[in-house]
Write a protein that holds these residues in place. Structure first.
Motif, PDB file in Angstrom:
ATOM      1  N   VAL A 152       2.469  62.643 -41.771  1.00  0.00           N
ATOM      2  CA  VAL A 152       2.702  62.417 -40.350  1.00  0.00           C
ATOM      3  C   VAL A 152       3.013  63.746 -39.674  1.00  0.00           C
ATOM      4  O   VAL A 152       3.521  64.682 -40.302  1.00  0.00           O
ATOM      5  CB  VAL A 152       3.862  61.424 -40.113  1.00  0.00           C
ATOM      6  CG1 VAL A 152       3.558  60.089 -40.757  1.00  0.00           C
ATOM      7  CG2 VAL A 152       5.177  61.979 -40.638  1.00  0.00           C
ATOM      8  N   ARG A 153       2.696  63.803 -38.374  1.00  0.00           N
ATOM      9  CA  ARG A 153       2.969  65.004 -37.574  1.00  0.00           C
ATOM     10  C   ARG A 153       3.799  64.633 -36.358  1.00  0.00           C
ATOM     11  O   ARG A 153       3.516  63.633 -35.688  1.00  0.00           O
ATOM     12  CB  ARG A 153       1.671  65.641 -37.086  1.00  0.00           C
ATOM     13  CG  ARG A 153       0.897  66.401 -38.134  1.00  0.00           C
ATOM     14  CD  ARG A 153      -0.353  67.016 -37.518  1.00  0.00           C
ATOM     15  NE  ARG A 153      -1.388  66.035 -37.248  1.00  0.00           N
ATOM     16  CZ  ARG A 153      -2.324  66.165 -36.305  1.00  0.00           C
ATOM     17  NH1 ARG A 153      -2.315  67.224 -35.504  1.00  0.00           N
ATOM     18  NH2 ARG A 153      -3.246  65.243 -36.144  1.00  0.00           N
ATOM     19  N   ALA A 154       4.806  65.442 -36.074  1.00  0.00           N
ATOM     20  CA  ALA A 154       5.575  65.319 -34.836  1.00  0.00           C
ATOM     21  C   ALA A 154       5.162  66.471 -33.932  1.00  0.00           C
ATOM     22  O   ALA A 154       5.351  67.641 -34.274  1.00  0.00           O
ATOM     23  CB  ALA A 154       7.071  65.376 -35.129  1.00  0.00           C
ATOM     24  N   VAL A 155       4.576  66.149 -32.785  1.00  0.00           N
ATOM     25  CA  VAL A 155       3.996  67.157 -31.899  1.00  0.00           C
ATOM     26  C   VAL A 155       4.794  67.216 -30.602  1.00  0.00           C
ATOM     27  O   VAL A 155       5.058  66.185 -29.969  1.00  0.00           O
ATOM     28  CB  VAL A 155       2.512  66.833 -31.587  1.00  0.00           C
ATOM     29  CG1 VAL A 155       1.891  67.943 -30.749  1.00  0.00           C
ATOM     30  CG2 VAL A 155       1.728  66.626 -32.879  1.00  0.00           C
ATOM     31  N   MET A 156       5.175  68.440 -30.206  1.00  0.00           N
ATOM     32  CA  MET A 156       5.915  68.624 -28.961  1.00  0.00           C
ATOM     33  C   MET A 156       5.294  69.788 -28.188  1.00  0.00           C
ATOM     34  O   MET A 156       4.825  70.761 -28.784  1.00  0.00           O
ATOM     35  CB  MET A 156       7.396  68.926 -29.247  1.00  0.00           C
ATOM     36  CG  MET A 156       8.278  68.966 -28.002  1.00  0.00           C
ATOM     37  SD  MET A 156      10.025  69.343 -28.387  1.00  0.00           S
ATOM     38  CE  MET A 156      10.483  67.848 -29.241  1.00  0.00           C
ATOM     39  N   LYS A 157       5.288  69.678 -26.879  1.00  0.00           N
ATOM     40  CA  LYS A 157       4.808  70.786 -26.066  1.00  0.00           C
ATOM     41  C   LYS A 157       5.796  71.945 -26.144  1.00  0.00           C
ATOM     42  O   LYS A 157       7.015  71.745 -26.133  1.00  0.00           O
ATOM     43  CB  LYS A 157       4.636  70.335 -24.611  1.00  0.00           C
ATOM     44  CG  LYS A 157       3.514  69.326 -24.400  1.00  0.00           C
ATOM     45  CD  LYS A 157       3.382  68.966 -22.926  1.00  0.00           C
ATOM     46  CE  LYS A 157       2.243  67.983 -22.708  1.00  0.00           C
ATOM     47  NZ  LYS A 157       2.106  67.605 -21.274  1.00  0.00           N
ATOM     48  N   LEU A 158       5.270  73.149 -26.217  1.00  0.00           N
ATOM     49  CA  LEU A 158       6.130  74.327 -26.323  1.00  0.00           C
ATOM     50  C   LEU A 158       7.084  74.429 -25.138  1.00  0.00           C
ATOM     51  O   LEU A 158       8.250  74.800 -25.293  1.00  0.00           O
ATOM     52  CB  LEU A 158       5.269  75.598 -26.424  1.00  0.00           C
ATOM     53  CG  LEU A 158       4.653  75.881 -27.804  1.00  0.00           C
ATOM     54  CD1 LEU A 158       3.588  76.956 -27.693  1.00  0.00           C
ATOM     55  CD2 LEU A 158       5.727  76.287 -28.789  1.00  0.00           C
TER      56      LEU A 158
END
Length: 621
Positions: A111-117
């Motif tokens: 799984v990946r947790a993606v957040m905007k910089l």
């Protein structure tokens, strides 16, 4: 916390048929109890359709509702999570499930947790430069690993019994002492995002989904980990900045070695000999003074237990950056340095070792030397040639780990056996130096090397001393004649093929020894042992090597490549995992699964090439 379904995704629908007790069938699990759907003595089958007709919630449903809705369904129902971008509560976070394990006992899901910089609050100056991105993502991986460990999220609930709970554990590829690019955390500047990549054992009881527990794992634990690891406001900000600036300083120091005519510099607690003292600049920490080892032939000598091998080991790991406080963060070495030693029993294929052994009885040629069981001499000679072919400019050798007959042959043995086909390194080394190769050699009993050395560092109680001038008097009283060969040391590029080495998708790290890479083709199984590779410091680097070997075995355009070209598949992508997922690599199937697992760690082209050279069954064209 709603999902956006990928348009291409097809998954499964469950339907049940009533049967009598004891009737045989091809079941993949029981239906959901107490729901009127699959109740009682039913067998659950699977077919490729849309989940929505069975489960009720559609692609707009919150993730926690979807997971709770499949409570006690067959484990295959987890597959509906793949291909949807799930928006989670808490910090502005997107969850992507890239791979779902086949059953509770299979390797975990990815799984990946993606957040905007921009949402992380991390200052732009901390990730604009490439070396700072490496340091930042390394720090984030460490921070996530600490949170997982402190919260005991890495503990599986598995009891080993079939009907008891299994899974429920989180893992991230937490770094060790070295600071390396790794796929556990990736900053994508073009997309303006940062990703954390975990593996998670999706929970089950027997083969029935524990949906409520899964909802807690994915909807509560992941936002908590991401909040602690990604949000700048939640960091020990001075520690983070110190980490980044220290790594940047190490990289800057290493870049200065070539211009200064050095192969290594150690800014360490012991006092540097005056003749070896150098000053290197750091962009953040200011200038530092330490011992610089010049180009040429350098001997590290001295009595036993006085620090010769310890110094060589520090030099060896100076190709990597280290965390602040490690003690080696001010030891930097030529990034192409390679350890060379004897390896009895290694495989050698098509290597030219005529510079070291030739004119064999019966006229047997060593121009393309091949053996499944190399001796100490032939293995070390092959490794020397391979290291230079792979671009190493600095060879690191310890007398204790070497084939002595490759290092030296004294005048008495020349007189005793005049037709010896072996030519020792000591007679060839000057030609190698002329062609651009440097040598650092630990020597305690082979005095002939004193006659050819450019620099001699004696270790006395862990204190280095310049012994070049005192050695001159010894050589005068104990003369040794070393005949140096004027013959050049050419390296002829090779083309290779690994097309017949392994079957499809059959290159994986071995389960019990994580430094073994297992190959399989039909009934033929073999393993490549990387545990003796001195610059392989993490299991993730073994995975990275396995990734490249898989590309060489299965990608049509790489069926025939140059030996150095094969190694350089990681020169760019290996140190920039964002580009590994570009069209240049084109990850599919198990390849993509390896990438998205977050377990890969950057490895140098030299280690990849050394692994290729030891792979049994490849061909030299």
């Amino acid at each position: 916390m709603r999902g956006e379904r990928a348009s291409y995704w097809n998954t499964y629908i469950l339907f049940t048929v009533p049967i009598k007790l004891g009737r045989a069938g091809y079941a993949i699990g029981k239906g959901r109890r107490g729901s009127g759907r699959g109740r009682g003595n039913h067998i659950v089958f699977a077919t490729k359709k849309d989940w929505s007709g069975c489960l009720g919630p559609n692609s707009e449903s919150p993730l926690n509702e979807v997971l709770e809705g499949i409570e006690r369904y067959s484990y295959a129902a987890y597959k509906q999570l793949v291909g949807i971008k799930w928006e989670l509560k808490g910090p502005p976070l997107t969850l992507v499930v890239d791979h779902v394990q086949q059953d509770p006992y299979a390797p975990p899901s990815s799984v990946r947790a993606v957040m905007k910089l921009e949402d992380t609050g991390i200052p732009t100056e901390l990730y604009q430069k490439r070396i700072r991105r490496v340091a930042l993502t390394d720090y984030i991986s460490r921070r996530a690993g600490d949170i997982i460990s402190d919260k005991s999220y890495d503990k599986s609930q598995s009891t080993g019994r079939w009907q008891e709970p299994k899974g429920g554990d989180f893992t991230i590829n937490a770094p060790k002492q070295e600071v390396l690019p790794r796929s556990s955390c990736i900053i994508k500047l073009k997309e303006g995002t940062v990703e954390l990549r975990f593996t998670v054992g999706l929970p089950a009881r027997g083969r029935e989904i524990m949906g409520k527990h899964a909802a807690k794992l994915l909807c509560d634990f992941i936002p908590e980990i991401a909040s602690g690891a990604l949000l700048f406001a939640n960091q020990y900000q001075q520690r983070l900045e110190r980490h980044i600036l220290s790594v940047e300083d190490q990289d800057a120091m290493r870049q200065q070695l070539d211009a200064r005519g050095l192969v290594s510099d150690g800014v360490v607690a012991f006092q540097s000999p005056q003749n070896f003292e150098v000053v290197l600049d750091r962009p953040n920490g200011g200038p530092v003074t330490g011992m610089g080892i010049p180009r040429g032939i350098t001997l590290l000598t001295g009595g036993g237990f006085h620090g010769k091998s310890t110094l060589l080991e520090a030099i060896q790991y100076g190709v990597y950056d280290h965390i602040p406080g490690d003690g080696r963060e001010l030891v930097v070495t030529d990034s192409t340095a390679a350890v060379v030693k004897a390896e009895d029993g290694r495989s050698v294929t098509g290597t030219d070792i005529t510079q070291f052994i030739d004119n064999l009885p019966g006229g047997k040629s060593t121009k393309r030397f091949t053996t499944e069981d190399a001796s100490g001499f032939t293995s070390m000679a092959s490794s020397l040639r391979e290291a230079i072919e792979l671009g190493s400019r600095t060879l690191l050798i310890d007398e204790d780990n070497s084939a002595t007959n490759l290092l030296v042959r004294d005048s008495r043995m020349y007189a005793h056996i005049p037709n010896e086909p072996i030519t020792p390194l000591i007679t060839r080394i000057r030609a190698m130096i002329t062609s651009g190769t440097n040598l650092i050699l630990v020597v305690g009993g082979l005095g002939d090397w004193l006659s050819v050395a450019d620099h001699i560092i004696g270790m006395d109680n862990y204190i280095p001393r310049d012994l070049k001038h005192t050695t001159a008097a010894i050589l005068k009283d104990h003369p040794t004649v070393v005949v140096e060969s004027p013959q050049q040391f050419p390296i002829n590029p090779r083309r290779i093929s690994l097309a017949n080495v392994a079957g499809k998708d059959q290159i994986n790290p071995a389960k019990r020894n994580r430094f073994l890479i297992a190959f399989a083709r039909g009934d033929n199984e073999r393993a490549l042992d990387l545990s003796h590779f001195d610059h392989i410091v993490e299991e993730g680097q073994v995975l990275q090597v396995a990734w490249v070997l898989h590309q060489l075995c299965h990608r049509h355009e790489l069926a025939e490549v140059g030996f150095t070209q094969a190694a350089q598949l990681v020169e760019g992508p290996g140190f920039d995992f964002e580009s590994m997922e570009s069209e240049k690599i084109g990850a599919k199937g198990n390849d993509a699964k390896m990438l998205y697992s977050g377990q890969l760690v950057a490895v140098r082209p030299i280690e990849v090439g050394m692994a290729v050279a030891r792979t049994r069954g490849f061909k030299v064209l």
